[in-house]
Design a protein around this motif. Structure first.
Motif, PDB file in Angstrom:
ATOM      1  N   LEU A  62       8.162   5.816  21.272  1.00 39.96           N
ATOM      2  CA  LEU A  62       7.034   4.992  20.809  1.00 39.96           C
ATOM      3  C   LEU A  62       7.487   3.564  20.535  1.00 39.96           C
ATOM      4  O   LEU A  62       6.813   2.595  20.922  1.00 39.96           O
ATOM      5  CB  LEU A  62       6.426   5.594  19.527  1.00 39.96           C
ATOM      6  N   ASP A 109       0.955   3.733  16.278  1.00 36.85           N
ATOM      7  CA  ASP A 109       0.876   5.196  16.244  1.00 36.85           C
ATOM      8  C   ASP A 109       0.923   5.682  14.789  1.00 36.85           C
ATOM      9  O   ASP A 109       1.608   5.103  13.935  1.00 36.85           O
ATOM     10  CB  ASP A 109       2.050   5.792  17.025  1.00 36.85           C
ATOM     11  N   SER A 110       0.227   6.798  14.531  1.00 36.06           N
ATOM     12  CA  SER A 110       0.148   7.320  13.157  1.00 36.06           C
ATOM     13  C   SER A 110       1.501   7.801  12.628  1.00 36.06           C
ATOM     14  O   SER A 110       1.677   7.939  11.412  1.00 36.06           O
ATOM     15  CB  SER A 110      -0.878   8.453  13.078  1.00 36.06           C
ATOM     16  N   ARG A 168       4.498   0.959  20.847  1.00 38.77           N
ATOM     17  CA  ARG A 168       3.289   1.618  20.293  1.00 38.77           C
ATOM     18  C   ARG A 168       3.429   1.766  18.774  1.00 38.77           C
ATOM     19  O   ARG A 168       3.429   2.852  18.220  1.00 38.77           O
ATOM     20  CB  ARG A 168       3.081   2.952  20.990  1.00 38.77           C
TER      21      ARG A 168
END
Ligand code: FMN
Length: 201
Positions: free
Chosen positions: A61, A69-70, A66
């Protein structure tokens, strides 16, 4: 509005002596209209330790940029807090595993710390971490047997948080007849610290 992040690792819940002290501390800030308190009950924390899969996933990620992202939600939340309060009992000469897992999820390059190829730097907004704990054995603050606060202190430095305070009560299981008094005294010290911190804000 300033954000106090209350990391509640008092696994024994309402039976927890640590929680008596930490709730008194946090209540001072709950009553102040300039603070909002976000509470994270780590016993309900769904995160896994950073195993092979979790590590590879996180690295991928980050490599793809990214960062929304959670997976990074807890790192983002920690980095944004103005004040961090950690409440945890003293277990196995250190911190409970759930707290270590939490910090594995929080400690992410680009969120809570940075690295430019040569130097590491802290990226957290908070200027202070307050660690609240109780110990069963007769282990005073500063004892070499006490391996929780050195770890948390090192993390604050790593994350760029300048100040670290500890409020503790100890000997609670070896001197049970004095435990209530020791907790009451630590509770009063915690409230006094919170009052002093608010006056400085
Ligand atoms: C799993 C576990 C491990 C513990 N390990 C230690 C320890 O290594 N040293 C110590 O002084 N007390 C130890 N204790 C005692 C706790 O630190 C003590 O009872 C403390 O007050 C518990 O906090 P709480 O009431 O907030 O849960 C341990 C207790 C438990 C349940």
């Amino acid at each position: 509005m300033k954000k106090l992040l209350y990391i509640d690792c008092c696994i024994r819940g309402e039976q927890s002596r640590t929680k008596i002290i930490s709730e008194a501390f946090v209540n001072v800030f709950r009553r102040d209209r300039n603070f909002s308190v976000e509470t994270l009950e780590l016993d309900k924390f769904p995160a896994s330790p950073l195993g092979h899969y979790e590590y590879q996933h996180r690295e991928a990620l980050l490599a793809q940029g990214r960062t929304d992202d959670s997976v990074f939600d807890f790192a983002r939340q920690f980095a944004a807090a103005d004040l961090v309060v950690v409440a945890a009992p003293f277990w196995d000469m250190g911190i409970p595993a759930k707290l270590k897992i939490y910090f594995e999820n929080v400690s992410v390059c680009g969120f809570t710390f940075g690295f430019d190829g040569e130097r590491f730097s802290g990226l957290c907004n908070a200027s202070q971490m307050v660690y609240i704990t109780t110990r069963g054995m007769d282990i005073a603050d500063g004892s070499v047997m006490e391996q929780a606060s050195p770890y948390l202190y090192a993390l604050t430095k790593f994350f760029g948080i300048d100040n670290f305070d500890m409020v503790s009560a100890y000997g609670l299981d070896v001197r049970p007849s004095e435990a209530e008094q020791a907790v009451a005294e630590a509770r009063a010290r915690a409230v006094s610290l919170a009052d002093t911190m608010l006056q400085r804000c």
